[in-house]
Structure formats: C-alpha cells, structure tokens
Write a protein that holds these residues in place. Structure first.
Motif, short mmCIF file in Angstrom:
data_model
loop_
_atom_site.label_atom_id
_atom_site.label_comp_id
_atom_site.label_asym_id
_atom_site.label_seq_id
_atom_site.Cartn_x
_atom_site.Cartn_y
_atom_site.Cartn_z
N UNK A 83 0.79 -1.22 0.00
CA UNK A 83 0.00 0.00 0.00
C UNK A 83 0.82 1.27 0.00
N UNK A 84 0.31 2.25 -0.71
CA UNK A 84 0.87 3.59 -0.69
C UNK A 84 -0.29 4.55 -0.48
N UNK A 85 -0.04 5.63 0.22
CA UNK A 85 -1.08 6.59 0.55
C UNK A 85 -0.85 7.88 -0.22
N UNK A 86 -1.94 8.47 -0.70
CA UNK A 86 -1.88 9.73 -1.43
C UNK A 86 -3.14 10.52 -1.10
N UNK A 87 -3.08 11.84 -1.19
CA UNK A 87 -4.32 12.59 -1.02
C UNK A 87 -5.37 12.10 -2.02
N UNK A 88 -6.62 12.01 -1.60
CA UNK A 88 -7.67 11.48 -2.48
C UNK A 88 -7.76 12.28 -3.77
N UNK A 127 -8.00 10.53 1.97
CA UNK A 127 -6.85 9.81 1.42
C UNK A 127 -7.27 8.69 0.49
N UNK A 128 -6.40 8.39 -0.46
CA UNK A 128 -6.53 7.19 -1.29
C UNK A 128 -5.47 6.21 -0.82
N UNK A 129 -5.85 4.96 -0.68
CA UNK A 129 -4.94 3.90 -0.29
C UNK A 129 -4.75 3.05 -1.54
N UNK A 130 -3.59 3.15 -2.16
CA UNK A 130 -3.34 2.52 -3.44
C UNK A 130 -2.67 1.17 -3.25
#
Length: 116
Positions: A39-44, A90-93
């Motif tokens: 997983x990688x996190x990014x602003x939604x 957040x988006x969890x990619x």
C-alpha cells in the motif's frame, strides 16, 4: 511526483494516481496479509477513477475507517478510501495494481495492523 496508471485484473476499473512510491506499507492485518496488498497513501484528490466507477463495490470491516473498493467483476481491489488522522481524505493505493511499478525497486515497510 509521478503519474501512475493501474487497473483491476479484468481492466473494467482503471485509475491514475500522482504519487511518489519510493516506500510502501506491508500491513499484517487480516485483509492485507490474505490479499497480499502493498500500500501507498496519497491525497484522495491525487487519484482519479478513469473508468469503471459504476463497476466498483465497497467492503468495510473492523473500524470501517477504510472503504476497500474493488471491481464487482473480477474482485481485484486497486484502491481504498479513508481519512488520515488529521481528517484529510486519502486514497490507499494497492501498488500491485499499478502498471508502472517494478516491485523489485520498492522497499516494503512493515506495519502492524493486526494489533490495532
């Protein structure tokens, strides 16, 4: 920041995310360990569903803090959505679903989600 494109297994859901992925999380919670997520996190706002929004379904478990989004056709989960502790969307990619990633170049950082 780099623009990454990805999809579910059958290709009905396509996403793009602008993020730096030099480090990813390898969580040991029940869902991540069983599905093998990295997983990688990014602003939604940095992630867009390019195709297939109508083919996504949602799975919630435990604290319901993350909406696990997956393709209703193939069951593959390219991303999730939630809030950071500061309240930011957040988006969890799931980087395993990104076409531009060579997993040999990524350093997974263990995260103890099992005990949370």
């Amino acid at each position: 920041m780099t623009l990454h494109k990805g999809s579910c297994h059958c290709g009905k859901v396509v996403i793009e995310v602008e993020a730096d992925l030099d480090q990813v999380i390898e969580c040991n919670c029940s869902i991540c360990s069983r599905k093998g997520y990295l997983l990688s996190f990014a602003p939604r706002a940095a992630m867009k569903v390019i195709q297939g929004e109508d083919n996504l379904t949602t799975y919630l478990f435990n604290t319901h803090n993350v909406r696990h989004r997956f393709c209703a056709t193939c069951g593959c989960a390219p991303f999730g959505e939630g809030k950071a502790p500061n309240g930011q969307e957040m988006a969890v990619i799931n980087i395993r679903c990104l076409e531009t990633i060579d997993l040999a170049d990524v350093k997974p950082v263990p995260f103890n989600g099992r005990d949370r």
